[in-house]
Design a protein around this motif. Structure first.
Motif, PDB file in Angstrom:
ATOM      1  N   PRO A  90       0.814  -1.224   0.000  1.00 54.49           N
ATOM      2  CA  PRO A  90       0.000   0.000   0.000  1.00 54.49           C
ATOM      3  C   PRO A  90       0.842   1.265   0.000  1.00 54.49           C
ATOM      4  O   PRO A  90       0.464   2.271  -0.618  1.00 54.49           O
ATOM      5  N   ASP A  91       1.988   1.238   0.663  1.00 50.02           N
ATOM      6  CA  ASP A  91       2.862   2.406   0.675  1.00 50.02           C
ATOM      7  C   ASP A  91       3.508   2.620  -0.684  1.00 50.02           C
ATOM      8  O   ASP A  91       3.785   3.756  -1.080  1.00 50.02           O
ATOM      9  N   VAL A  92       3.760   1.528  -1.410  1.00 50.78           N
ATOM     10  CA  VAL A  92       4.287   1.644  -2.772  1.00 50.78           C
ATOM     11  C   VAL A  92       3.278   2.381  -3.644  1.00 50.78           C
ATOM     12  O   VAL A  92       3.630   3.277  -4.417  1.00 50.78           O
ATOM     13  N   ASP A  93       2.019   2.022  -3.504  1.00 50.97           N
ATOM     14  CA  ASP A  93       0.959   2.690  -4.265  1.00 50.97           C
ATOM     15  C   ASP A  93       0.923   4.176  -3.948  1.00 50.97           C
ATOM     16  O   ASP A  93       0.882   5.031  -4.846  1.00 50.97           O
ATOM     17  N   ALA A  94       0.928   4.504  -2.669  1.00 49.16           N
ATOM     18  CA  ALA A  94       0.881   5.911  -2.258  1.00 49.16           C
ATOM     19  C   ALA A  94       2.109   6.664  -2.758  1.00 49.16           C
ATOM     20  O   ALA A  94       2.014   7.830  -3.164  1.00 49.16           O
ATOM     21  N   ASP A  95       3.271   6.013  -2.739  1.00 49.08           N
ATOM     22  CA  ASP A  95       4.507   6.648  -3.197  1.00 49.08           C
ATOM     23  C   ASP A  95       4.439   6.951  -4.693  1.00 49.08           C
ATOM     24  O   ASP A  95       4.849   8.034  -5.135  1.00 49.08           O
ATOM     25  N   LEU A  96       3.923   6.008  -5.482  1.00 45.95           N
ATOM     26  CA  LEU A  96       3.787   6.231  -6.920  1.00 45.95           C
ATOM     27  C   LEU A  96       2.851   7.402  -7.200  1.00 45.95           C
ATOM     28  O   LEU A  96       3.127   8.251  -8.054  1.00 45.95           O
ATOM     29  N   ARG A  97       1.747   7.471  -6.455  1.00 48.08           N
ATOM     30  CA  ARG A  97       0.785   8.555  -6.652  1.00 48.08           C
ATOM     31  C   ARG A  97       1.412   9.909  -6.314  1.00 48.08           C
ATOM     32  O   ARG A  97       1.166  10.915  -6.981  1.00 48.08           O
ATOM     33  N   ALA A  98       2.220   9.929  -5.258  1.00 46.69           N
ATOM     34  CA  ALA A  98       2.857  11.182  -4.859  1.00 46.69           C
ATOM     35  C   ALA A  98       3.908  11.604  -5.881  1.00 46.69           C
ATOM     36  O   ALA A  98       4.005  12.786  -6.240  1.00 46.69           O
ATOM     37  N   LYS A  99       4.698  10.651  -6.358  1.00 49.11           N
ATOM     38  CA  LYS A  99       5.761  10.977  -7.312  1.00 49.11           C
ATOM     39  C   LYS A  99       5.209  11.537  -8.615  1.00 49.11           C
ATOM     40  O   LYS A  99       5.797  12.449  -9.205  1.00 49.11           O
ATOM     41  N   GLU A 100       4.085  10.989  -9.079  1.00 49.84           N
ATOM     42  CA  GLU A 100       3.582  11.462 -10.369  1.00 49.84           C
ATOM     43  C   GLU A 100       3.072  12.894 -10.287  1.00 49.84           C
ATOM     44  O   GLU A 100       2.917  13.563 -11.302  1.00 49.84           O
ATOM     45  N   ARG A 101       2.807  13.387  -9.082  1.00 46.21           N
ATOM     46  CA  ARG A 101       2.331  14.749  -8.928  1.00 46.21           C
ATOM     47  C   ARG A 101       3.467  15.733  -8.633  1.00 46.21           C
ATOM     48  O   ARG A 101       3.224  16.930  -8.455  1.00 46.21           O
ATOM     49  N   ASN A 102       4.696  15.220  -8.578  1.00 51.23           N
ATOM     50  CA  ASN A 102       5.856  16.078  -8.371  1.00 51.23           C
ATOM     51  C   ASN A 102       6.060  16.946  -9.615  1.00 51.23           C
ATOM     52  O   ASN A 102       6.243  16.420 -10.718  1.00 51.23           O
ATOM     53  N   PRO A 103       6.049  18.274  -9.475  1.00 49.58           N
ATOM     54  CA  PRO A 103       6.196  19.144 -10.652  1.00 49.58           C
ATOM     55  C   PRO A 103       7.456  18.858 -11.466  1.00 49.58           C
ATOM     56  O   PRO A 103       7.469  19.091 -12.679  1.00 49.58           O
ATOM     57  N   ARG A 104       8.510  18.369 -10.816  1.00 49.47           N
ATOM     58  CA  ARG A 104       9.749  18.092 -11.550  1.00 49.47           C
ATOM     59  C   ARG A 104       9.556  16.973 -12.572  1.00 49.47           C
ATOM     60  O   ARG A 104      10.340  16.854 -13.516  1.00 49.47           O
ATOM     61  N   GLU A 105       8.546  16.136 -12.369  1.00 52.24           N
ATOM     62  CA  GLU A 105       8.326  15.002 -13.252  1.00 52.24           C
ATOM     63  C   GLU A 105       7.416  15.343 -14.432  1.00 52.24           C
ATOM     64  O   GLU A 105       7.177  14.501 -15.285  1.00 52.24           O
ATOM     65  N   HIS A 106       6.890  16.576 -14.475  1.00 50.50           N
ATOM     66  CA  HIS A 106       5.909  16.935 -15.493  1.00 50.50           C
ATOM     67  C   HIS A 106       6.538  17.710 -16.650  1.00 50.50           C
ATOM     68  O   HIS A 106       7.207  18.718 -16.414  1.00 50.50           O
ATOM     69  N   PRO A 107       6.301  17.298 -17.888  1.00 51.50           N
ATOM     70  CA  PRO A 107       6.655  18.161 -19.012  1.00 51.50           C
ATOM     71  C   PRO A 107       5.654  19.306 -19.114  1.00 51.50           C
ATOM     72  O   PRO A 107       4.531  19.213 -18.603  1.00 51.50           O
ATOM     73  N   ASP A 108       6.065  20.371 -19.747  1.00 51.74           N
ATOM     74  CA  ASP A 108       5.189  21.527 -19.952  1.00 51.74           C
ATOM     75  C   ASP A 108       4.330  21.259 -21.187  1.00 51.74           C
ATOM     76  O   ASP A 108       4.850  21.019 -22.281  1.00 51.74           O
ATOM     77  N   ALA A 109       3.026  21.311 -21.025  1.00 58.20           N
ATOM     78  CA  ALA A 109       2.109  21.059 -22.141  1.00 58.20           C
ATOM     79  C   ALA A 109       2.270  22.085 -23.255  1.00 58.20           C
ATOM     80  O   ALA A 109       1.862  21.841 -24.392  1.00 58.20           O
ATOM     81  N   ASP A 110       2.886  23.231 -22.951  1.00 64.72           N
ATOM     82  CA  ASP A 110       3.054  24.297 -23.942  1.00 64.72           C
ATOM     83  C   ASP A 110       4.525  24.529 -24.305  1.00 64.72           C
ATOM     84  O   ASP A 110       4.892  25.625 -24.743  1.00 64.72           O
ATOM     85  N   TYR A 111       5.362  23.502 -24.139  1.00 65.23           N
ATOM     86  CA  TYR A 111       6.795  23.746 -24.357  1.00 65.23           C
ATOM     87  C   TYR A 111       7.131  24.070 -25.812  1.00 65.23           C
ATOM     88  O   TYR A 111       8.138  24.721 -26.088  1.00 65.23           O
TER      89      TYR A 111
END
Length: 267
Positions: free
Chosen positions: A36-57
């Motif tokens: 369950p903690d693995v699941d929560a960790d994955l959910r948290a990581k995907e919301r990290n701004p550093r992991e997001h490309p800019d949709a308007d790059y």
């Protein structure tokens, strides 16, 4: 594709104790108490701004010099390059394309094949190294020469630059990661077919810029699994909505967009 804005994706991210309770109610056996903690960790990581490309790059960082069609061709080139490398894990291309989009969000790249392909090749190599951390295999010099007209040393130098551009954040989950995670309880042949089709659907999205930065990886994975189940008409042994934390109705826009990518049947 405007309806795929990331903000429109519900933040339905079950916390550890909720997922544990749901899993127990469904009769699912959890061999690993930390799952369950693995699941929560994955959910948290995907919301990290550093992991997001800019949709308007393309309009911002690339100043309009790079078009969606050019990016699509580059992703197809990455696929061909990876296939010629051989022996790479199936989730590698999804990760490499994620690296590419993140880098293009922070680094201007000249819009010509040589510069773009060098960045793309470095992204593939980084993705392969991340997915095969135990592998010490180096890029093949002849293959690099054939595809890029340059040397392995140049690709490795670009890898280091990309590593710094990515802020050393390399392990964020991709849509492939979440398909794999959501189907961890699948065991029957029909269920594995759903998983396989969902992964193919995720790969279909990679060349299309309309998906970039507009939907969370977990939501993309969930959409692909909902559509795969619908296409195959397979009853599953577990409730997908419970396992994934998304309801199909919440992802209607993305599911419809995925469906439009499918080959049209001849009438």
């Amino acid at each position: 594709m405007n309806n795929l804005r990331q903000a429109a994706v519900p933040a339905v991210h079950p916390v550890s104790w909720v997922m544990g309770a749901r899993r127990e109610n469904m009769g699912l056996k959890c061999a690993d108490p930390y799952e369950p903690d693995v699941d929560a960790d994955l959910r948290a990581k995907e919301r990290n701004p550093r992991e997001h490309p800019d949709a308007d790059y393309m309009s911002k960082m690339q100043q309009g010099h790079l078009s969606p069609s050019m990016r699509a061709e580059l992703v197809l080139w990455m696929d061909a390059f990876a296939r010629n490398l051989g022996g790479l894990p199936e989730g590698m291309l999804c990760r490499a394309v994620a690296y590419l989009d993140r880098v293009l969000s922070v680094r201007p790249v000249p819009a010509h094949d040589e510069a773009l392909q060098l960045v793309a090749a470095a992204a593939v190599s980084l993705g392969a190294k991340h997915e095969q951390s135990s592998s010490g295999r180096r890029l093949d010099a002849q293959l690099v020469e054939a595809f890029l007209g340059t040397t392995v040393h140049m690709v490795e130098e670009m890898e280091w630059e990309l590593f710094m551009d990515l802020g050393c954040a390399m392990d964020g989950p991709t849509a492939y990661t979440f398909v794999d995670h959501f189907t961890r309880f699948f065991q029957w042949e029909d269920e594995l077919l759903v998983r396989s089709l969902a992964l193919r659907l995720v790969n279909l999205t990679l060349p299309f810029f309309g998906f970039v930065g507009r939907i969370l990886p977990s939501a993309m994975a969930a959409s692909a699994l909902f559509l795969a189940r619908q296409i195959l008409g397979v009853p599953l042994s577990h409730d997908l909505e419970e396992v994934m934390g998304y309801k199909a109705v919440e992802l209607t826009g993305c599911i419809c967009a995925l469906e439009k990518l499918l080959p049209k049947k001849n009438l």
